[in-house]
Design a protein around this motif. Structure first.
Motif, PDB file in Angstrom:
ATOM      1  N   GLY A 201       0.819  -1.202   0.000  1.00  0.00           N
ATOM      2  CA  GLY A 201       0.000   0.000   0.000  1.00  0.00           C
ATOM      3  C   GLY A 201       0.853   1.253   0.000  1.00  0.00           C
ATOM      4  O   GLY A 201       2.043   1.223   0.324  1.00  0.00           O
ATOM      5  N   VAL A 202       0.218   2.360  -0.372  1.00  0.00           N
ATOM      6  CA  VAL A 202       0.909   3.649  -0.411  1.00  0.00           C
ATOM      7  C   VAL A 202       0.006   4.725   0.181  1.00  0.00           C
ATOM      8  O   VAL A 202      -1.214   4.565   0.260  1.00  0.00           O
ATOM      9  N   ARG A 203       0.626   5.815   0.588  1.00  0.00           N
ATOM     10  CA  ARG A 203      -0.120   7.012   0.972  1.00  0.00           C
ATOM     11  C   ARG A 203       0.677   8.225   0.500  1.00  0.00           C
ATOM     12  O   ARG A 203       1.885   8.153   0.294  1.00  0.00           O
ATOM     13  N   GLY A 204      -0.007   9.333   0.330  1.00  0.00           N
ATOM     14  CA  GLY A 204       0.651  10.527  -0.179  1.00  0.00           C
ATOM     15  C   GLY A 204       0.640  11.659   0.830  1.00  0.00           C
ATOM     16  O   GLY A 204      -0.021  11.603   1.869  1.00  0.00           O
ATOM     17  N   ASP A 205       1.420  12.712   0.474  1.00  0.00           N
ATOM     18  CA  ASP A 205       1.432  13.953   1.263  1.00  0.00           C
ATOM     19  C   ASP A 205       1.722  13.744   2.746  1.00  0.00           C
ATOM     20  O   ASP A 205       0.886  14.068   3.595  1.00  0.00           O
ATOM     21  N   PRO A 206       2.883  13.282   3.174  1.00  0.00           N
ATOM     22  CA  PRO A 206       4.023  12.879   2.336  1.00  0.00           C
ATOM     23  C   PRO A 206       3.899  11.431   1.878  1.00  0.00           C
ATOM     24  O   PRO A 206       3.213  10.628   2.511  1.00  0.00           O
ATOM     25  N   PHE A 207       4.614  11.111   0.811  1.00  0.00           N
ATOM     26  CA  PHE A 207       4.549   9.762   0.272  1.00  0.00           C
ATOM     27  C   PHE A 207       5.206   8.761   1.215  1.00  0.00           C
ATOM     28  O   PHE A 207       6.241   9.021   1.814  1.00  0.00           O
ATOM     29  N   ASN A 208       4.582   7.594   1.323  1.00  0.00           N
ATOM     30  CA  ASN A 208       5.186   6.486   2.056  1.00  0.00           C
ATOM     31  C   ASN A 208       4.615   5.187   1.499  1.00  0.00           C
ATOM     32  O   ASN A 208       3.471   5.142   1.044  1.00  0.00           O
ATOM     33  N   ALA A 209       5.427   4.140   1.486  1.00  0.00           N
ATOM     34  CA  ALA A 209       5.006   2.825   1.027  1.00  0.00           C
ATOM     35  C   ALA A 209       5.135   1.840   2.183  1.00  0.00           C
ATOM     36  O   ALA A 209       6.002   1.968   3.042  1.00  0.00           O
ATOM     37  N   HIS A 210       4.284   0.831   2.175  1.00  0.00           N
ATOM     38  CA  HIS A 210       4.240  -0.120   3.284  1.00  0.00           C
ATOM     39  C   HIS A 210       3.693  -1.438   2.746  1.00  0.00           C
ATOM     40  O   HIS A 210       3.081  -1.481   1.663  1.00  0.00           O
ATOM     41  N   CYS A 211       3.908  -2.534   3.469  1.00  0.00           N
ATOM     42  CA  CYS A 211       3.275  -3.796   3.113  1.00  0.00           C
ATOM     43  C   CYS A 211       2.961  -4.572   4.378  1.00  0.00           C
ATOM     44  O   CYS A 211       3.578  -4.357   5.432  1.00  0.00           O
ATOM     45  N   TRP A 212       1.992  -5.477   4.270  1.00  0.00           N
ATOM     46  CA  TRP A 212       1.557  -6.267   5.414  1.00  0.00           C
ATOM     47  C   TRP A 212       0.893  -7.540   4.894  1.00  0.00           C
ATOM     48  O   TRP A 212       0.659  -7.702   3.695  1.00  0.00           O
ATOM     49  N   ILE A 213       0.548  -8.443   5.831  1.00  0.00           N
ATOM     50  CA  ILE A 213      -0.078  -9.720   5.492  1.00  0.00           C
ATOM     51  C   ILE A 213      -1.507  -9.738   6.012  1.00  0.00           C
ATOM     52  O   ILE A 213      -1.763  -9.370   7.161  1.00  0.00           O
ATOM     53  N   GLN A 214      -2.440 -10.176   5.149  1.00  0.00           N
ATOM     54  CA  GLN A 214      -3.845 -10.294   5.513  1.00  0.00           C
ATOM     55  C   GLN A 214      -4.347 -11.706   5.226  1.00  0.00           C
ATOM     56  O   GLN A 214      -4.021 -12.287   4.197  1.00  0.00           O
ATOM     57  N   ALA A 215      -5.177 -12.224   6.126  1.00  0.00           N
ATOM     58  CA  ALA A 215      -5.933 -13.452   5.886  1.00  0.00           C
ATOM     59  C   ALA A 215      -7.395 -13.041   5.804  1.00  0.00           C
ATOM     60  O   ALA A 215      -8.027 -12.762   6.825  1.00  0.00           O
ATOM     61  N   GLY A 216      -7.925 -12.964   4.591  1.00  0.00           N
ATOM     62  CA  GLY A 216      -9.237 -12.364   4.421  1.00  0.00           C
ATOM     63  C   GLY A 216      -9.157 -10.900   4.807  1.00  0.00           C
ATOM     64  O   GLY A 216      -8.302 -10.161   4.337  1.00  0.00           O
ATOM     65  N   ALA A 217     -10.052 -10.471   5.702  1.00  0.00           N
ATOM     66  CA  ALA A 217     -10.048  -9.079   6.169  1.00  0.00           C
ATOM     67  C   ALA A 217      -9.257  -8.909   7.459  1.00  0.00           C
ATOM     68  O   ALA A 217      -9.237  -7.819   8.029  1.00  0.00           O
ATOM     69  N   LEU A 218      -8.590  -9.986   7.909  1.00  0.00           N
ATOM     70  CA  LEU A 218      -7.827  -9.949   9.161  1.00  0.00           C
ATOM     71  C   LEU A 218      -6.372  -9.601   8.884  1.00  0.00           C
ATOM     72  O   LEU A 218      -5.672 -10.315   8.164  1.00  0.00           O
ATOM     73  N   VAL A 219      -5.905  -8.497   9.458  1.00  0.00           N
ATOM     74  CA  VAL A 219      -4.500  -8.106   9.348  1.00  0.00           C
ATOM     75  C   VAL A 219      -3.698  -8.935  10.341  1.00  0.00           C
ATOM     76  O   VAL A 219      -4.001  -8.951  11.537  1.00  0.00           O
ATOM     77  N   LEU A 220      -2.662  -9.621   9.845  1.00  0.00           N
ATOM     78  CA  LEU A 220      -1.919 -10.541  10.702  1.00  0.00           C
ATOM     79  C   LEU A 220      -0.720  -9.902  11.390  1.00  0.00           C
ATOM     80  O   LEU A 220      -0.440 -10.213  12.549  1.00  0.00           O
ATOM     81  N   ASN A 221       0.029  -9.064  10.691  1.00  0.00           N
ATOM     82  CA  ASN A 221       1.301  -8.599  11.256  1.00  0.00           C
ATOM     83  C   ASN A 221       1.396  -7.081  11.352  1.00  0.00           C
ATOM     84  O   ASN A 221       2.473  -6.506  11.266  1.00  0.00           O
ATOM     85  N   ASP A 222       0.262  -6.442  11.550  1.00  0.00           N
ATOM     86  CA  ASP A 222       0.258  -4.989  11.717  1.00  0.00           C
ATOM     87  C   ASP A 222      -1.015  -4.598  12.453  1.00  0.00           C
ATOM     88  O   ASP A 222      -1.873  -5.442  12.751  1.00  0.00           O
ATOM     89  N   ASP A 223      -1.145  -3.305  12.740  1.00  0.00           N
ATOM     90  CA  ASP A 223      -2.342  -2.786  13.397  1.00  0.00           C
ATOM     91  C   ASP A 223      -3.339  -2.320  12.354  1.00  0.00           C
ATOM     92  O   ASP A 223      -2.962  -1.662  11.370  1.00  0.00           O
ATOM     93  N   LEU A 224      -4.608  -2.614  12.589  1.00  0.00           N
ATOM     94  CA  LEU A 224      -5.654  -2.207  11.653  1.00  0.00           C
ATOM     95  C   LEU A 224      -5.628  -0.701  11.424  1.00  0.00           C
ATOM     96  O   LEU A 224      -5.696  -0.231  10.290  1.00  0.00           O
ATOM     97  N   GLU A 225      -5.531   0.066  12.503  1.00  0.00           N
ATOM     98  CA  GLU A 225      -5.552   1.530  12.375  1.00  0.00           C
ATOM     99  C   GLU A 225      -4.406   2.023  11.491  1.00  0.00           C
ATOM    100  O   GLU A 225      -4.566   2.992  10.741  1.00  0.00           O
ATOM    101  N   HIS A 226      -3.259   1.355  11.559  1.00  0.00           N
ATOM    102  CA  HIS A 226      -2.108   1.763  10.756  1.00  0.00           C
ATOM    103  C   HIS A 226      -2.327   1.481   9.278  1.00  0.00           C
ATOM    104  O   HIS A 226      -2.142   2.351   8.430  1.00  0.00           O
ATOM    105  N   VAL A 227      -2.753   0.265   8.946  1.00  0.00           N
ATOM    106  CA  VAL A 227      -2.855  -0.092   7.521  1.00  0.00           C
ATOM    107  C   VAL A 227      -3.985   0.657   6.823  1.00  0.00           C
ATOM    108  O   VAL A 227      -3.936   0.853   5.600  1.00  0.00           O
ATOM    109  N   LEU A 228      -4.986   1.107   7.570  1.00  0.00           N
ATOM    110  CA  LEU A 228      -6.089   1.832   6.932  1.00  0.00           C
ATOM    111  C   LEU A 228      -5.663   3.201   6.421  1.00  0.00           C
ATOM    112  O   LEU A 228      -6.402   3.834   5.666  1.00  0.00           O
TER     113      LEU A 228
END
Length: 236
Positions: A201-228
């Motif tokens: 995933g990416v976000r802008g202003d400022p730009f940043n890139a990130h990645c994580w693992i999901q099983a269905g809608a369940l985030v496995l190795n990160d916080d939901l609030e962060h990946v959203l």
């Protein structure tokens, strides 16, 4: 007409269209107004059109110039002969391990999972050091795409095993890096025939890139609030 290259992925975030060029392991962004002059001329553009398509029979000079720049860096092409693989879309993240457990990784198991975790961490280290990310992603795609989506029962197993992985991860002498840790977790879970999604995933202003693992809608190795805060650009 122009065509997206096989290794090009795109999403829209804020004021920009962001491209991931997987072959070069590079991200770059283009202002929405500039890109939207060109999108009607890109065959099977993967995003919803922002406005009515142009009635012109020819792209503007500005759009043509932008297309030439994108072809020069390998994101667009004029030849339709190279097919793109089907786009994998992950469900919108809705929960993480802290929402299903009081502690994010409360489970300890015996020697076999610990040895498997070590092997997965070492494998991820060597892969990222010696193998281009595009080849790593292609190898994972080939293993996954013939398989059905992960089932609810498999989600439970993936969550439990991720808890074990997170418990032992601090013993490995390497700082947390989303790419490394996500690949290591993918490798670990695959040893139990579990194949969740690897989301970039990416976000802008400022730009940043990130990645994580999901099983269905369940985030496995990160916080939901962060990946959203990130817009998915590629799902493996």
């Amino acid at each position: 007409m122009y065509y997206l290259s096989r290794d090009a992925f795109v999403c829209m975030t804020g004021r920009y269209y962001v491209f991931l060029d997987l072959a070069r392991d590079a991200y770059f962004s283009i202002p929405r107004g500039d890109m939207e002059q060109l999108t009607p001329w890109i065959h099977e553009w993967p995003l919803a059109p922002p406005n009515e398509p142009s009635m012109s029979t020819q792209a503007s000079e500005a759009a043509t110039a932008l297309a030439e720049e994108l072809m020069a860096v390998g994101v667009l092409r004029e030849d339709p002969a190279e097919p793109r693989p089907p786009t994998r879309i992950c469900p919108t993240a809705a929960s993480d391990l802290t929402t299903i457990w009081a502690s994010p990784h409360p489970i300890r198991e015996g020697f076999l999972p610990f040895a498997t975790i070590c092997a997965s961490l070492i494998s991820a280290t060597l892969s990222l050091h010696f193998t281009p990310i595009g080849l790593i992603v292609d190898a994972i795609k080939k293993r996954k795409y013939a398989l059905p989506s992960i089932s609810p029962l498999e989600q439970d197993s993936a969550a439990r095993l991720t808890g074990v992985f997170l418990n032992y991860r601090p013993l490995f002498p390497s700082d947390y890096r989303c790419l490394f840790d996500s690949l290591a977790l993918i490798r670990f879970l695959s040893r139990f025939d579990l194949y969740p999604d690897w989301v970039f995933g990416v976000r802008g202003d400022p730009f940043n890139a990130h990645c994580w693992i999901q099983a269905g809608a369940l985030v496995l190795n990160d916080d939901l609030e962060h990946v959203l805060h990130y817009t998915p650009i590629m799902t493996v």
